[in-house]
Write a protein that holds these residues in place. Structure first.
Motif: not given
Length: 513
Positions: A19-26, A60-64, A76-79, A85-87
């Motif tokens: 799961l590729f994770v794009n972290a939020p800016l805040r 892909v999980l685009d949190a931003e 969500l990643v854990n579920a 997990a790739a960031m």
């Protein structure tokens, strides 16, 4: 895998390899995001697409894009229970990424890449929140990520892959056996599959008509553009090349910061194939080239426009692109006319400053007079200009800042009497590790921890709240005064210019209605 609606592109009937994770800016659980669109993570989607083509189930999980908080993203990643997990680590989002990583289940292996991973690998490897980091990938990741998904132990033979030796507490790195495959570090971009847009929750998207659309429709009068001026386009972002030959001191793509990166341009037919695929599958009629070279090298422009003419691209699509002012300055009227005929709608230019002294410090290879001349010629031909500007650059004086304000207003005035529009996008300077200016600042005594302390900037006190709506993701700063002008004054001017641009946009929309 459980049904998780915010995950993009994965097959829910199969276990998840990555799961590729794009972290939020805040952390949006603390303050909801106000804008409703962010740029798609094309680099991440390229890697996910390649891994999918290799047979792996990835998402892909685009949190931003979804405006998620830290806890919600980690849950969500854990579920989803991926093997990996790739960031993608970027300096402004690193703290968010690290806080998410610290909350991941211990049986999920962590893989990271991106500009920040490349600039500060040892700092990341030593971060206790990255305890389950099993692979740090330097540079372009398509082939090496797929190899790691096949077998984690392959990291020992892959170039540009680092991890922390748990027994010795030291950095470990892959050692290729035999002659290294150069594609591992720089894949053939013409051989890569087109990006699977299922991985991008906001691309393609329907865009509202802009002032550039309206002006272009009036000046060119084609049926396609008349329709677009009223209804907007279905738009998509696209990459036409990788790498940049320039060395702007504030930019993470600067050539001196990426000595390992070979500069490559996609073949025109390869690009046109993706344009047509996006049109056939998604109804896309407008494209935005987000790479540095599409209108940044004369030879590339000539080759691409030859192909665009053969395929009658301008009769079917419109497109925007980034461009280099010094290169566009060398184009004659015939070449500009050809760009228009081939569908060019707007060029994004790194104008940055109205002060020649600051432009020299930035190593921009332009001056304010050249910028004005190029802008005038573009808008006279009906090509819109989106100009990027930096306020508060190291060493900037009050006179330098005043020159930038005058410059922006001069460019607006030029646009007001021509068919092409000028949009000004103004930012407060912030340093990024790995850039030439970062080295200058740390050599001058600035501590990396202070330079990495990105935080939100609230401009509502300057009356810019509504005008900043579509720029919420860009309002951050390290809170350091790098030039002669106090930060409060820099931000006041930033808010004023942004509000004026917003008012121009609103006036144009009212006129179009």
């Amino acid at each position: 895998m459980p049904q998780l609606p915010l995950l993009s592109g994965a097959d829910p009937a199969r276990s998840l390899d990555a799961l590729f994770v794009n972290a939020p800016l805040r952390d949006y659980s603390r303050r909801p995001r106000t804008n409703d669109y962010t740029l798609p993570v094309l680099g991440m989607a390229y890697i996910a697409t390649y891994a999918q083509k290799a047979g792996f189930n990835v998402g892909v999980l685009d949190a931003e894009a979804h405006g998620l908080g830290i806890v919600e993203t980690a849950e969500l990643v854990n579920a989803a229970r991926p093997r990996w997990a790739a960031m993608n680590l970027l300096a402004p989002t690193y703290e968010m990424s690290a806080r998410i990583a610290a909350r991941l289940a211990p049986d999920i292996a962590l893989m990271v890449g991106g500009h920040h991973a490349k600039a500060m690998p040892d700092r990341i490897l030593a971060d206790p929140r990255m305890a389950n980091l099993r692979a740090l990938v330097l540079g372009e990741g398509e082939l090496r990520v797929a190899a790691l998904l096949e077998d984690e132990q392959r990291r020992r033979e892959l170039p540009g892959v680092l991890w922390r030796d748990r027994l010795l507490g030291t950095r470990a790195a892959g050692v290729p056996t035999g002659r290294p495959d150069p594609r591992m570090l720089g894949p053939d971009i013409n051989a890569l599959p087109y990006v699977n847009r299922a991985f991008l929750p906001q691309d393609p998207y329907r865009a509202a008509p802009t002032e550039t659309d309206r002006r272009v429709a009036v000046s060119r009068g084609t049926d396609l553009l008349r329709t677009a001026a009223h209804s907007g386009h279905v738009e998509a972002n696209i990459v036409g090349s990788r790498g940049c030959p320039y060395n702007c001191t504030f930019c993470g793509a600067a050539v001196s910061a990426n000595p390992d990166l070979s500069i490559r341009v996609r073949a025109p037919e390869n690009i046109i194939g993706e344009l047509d695929q996006l049109h056939d599958e998604h109804g896309v009629t407008a494209f935005r080239f987000v790479d540095d070279l599409f209108l940044g090298v004369s030879r590339v422009i000539e080759d691409q426009m030859d192909a665009f003419t053969r395929h009658r691209i301008g009769e079917r699509y419109v497109w925007d692109a980034t461009g280099r002012i010094n290169v566009l300055n060398r184009l004659d009227d015939r070449e500009l006319d050809r760009l228009v005929q081939n569908g060019l709608r707007e060029v994004a230019l790194g104008i940055e400053s109205g002060s020649d002294r600051i432009l020299k410090a930035m190593d921009k290879r332009i001056d304010a007079e050249m910028t004005e001349r190029v802008t005038r010629r573009l808008v006279e031909h009906g090509i819109g200009v989106k100009g990027y500007f930096i306020l508060g650059f190291p060493g900037e004086s009050h006179d330098d800042l005043a020159a930038t304000v005058r410059h922006i207003r001069t460019l607006w005035a030029i646009a007001d009497s021509n068919p092409g529009d000028v949009r000004a996008s103004v930012f407060e300077f912030r340093p990024y590790p790995g850039t030439p200016i970062w080295t200058t600042l740390t050599d001058a005594g600035h501590h990396p921890d202070a330079l990495l302390a990105y935080g939100d900037v609230d401009l509502t006190g300057e009356g810019a709240d509504e005008s900043m709506r579509q720029r919420d993701e860009f309002n951050f700063s390290v809170g350091i005064q790098f030039g002669d002008v106090p930060l409060r004054e820099v931000r006041s001017i930033l808010a004023t210019l942004t509000r004026e641009q917003h008012q121009r946009n609103q006036s144009a929309q009212g006129a179009a209605a």
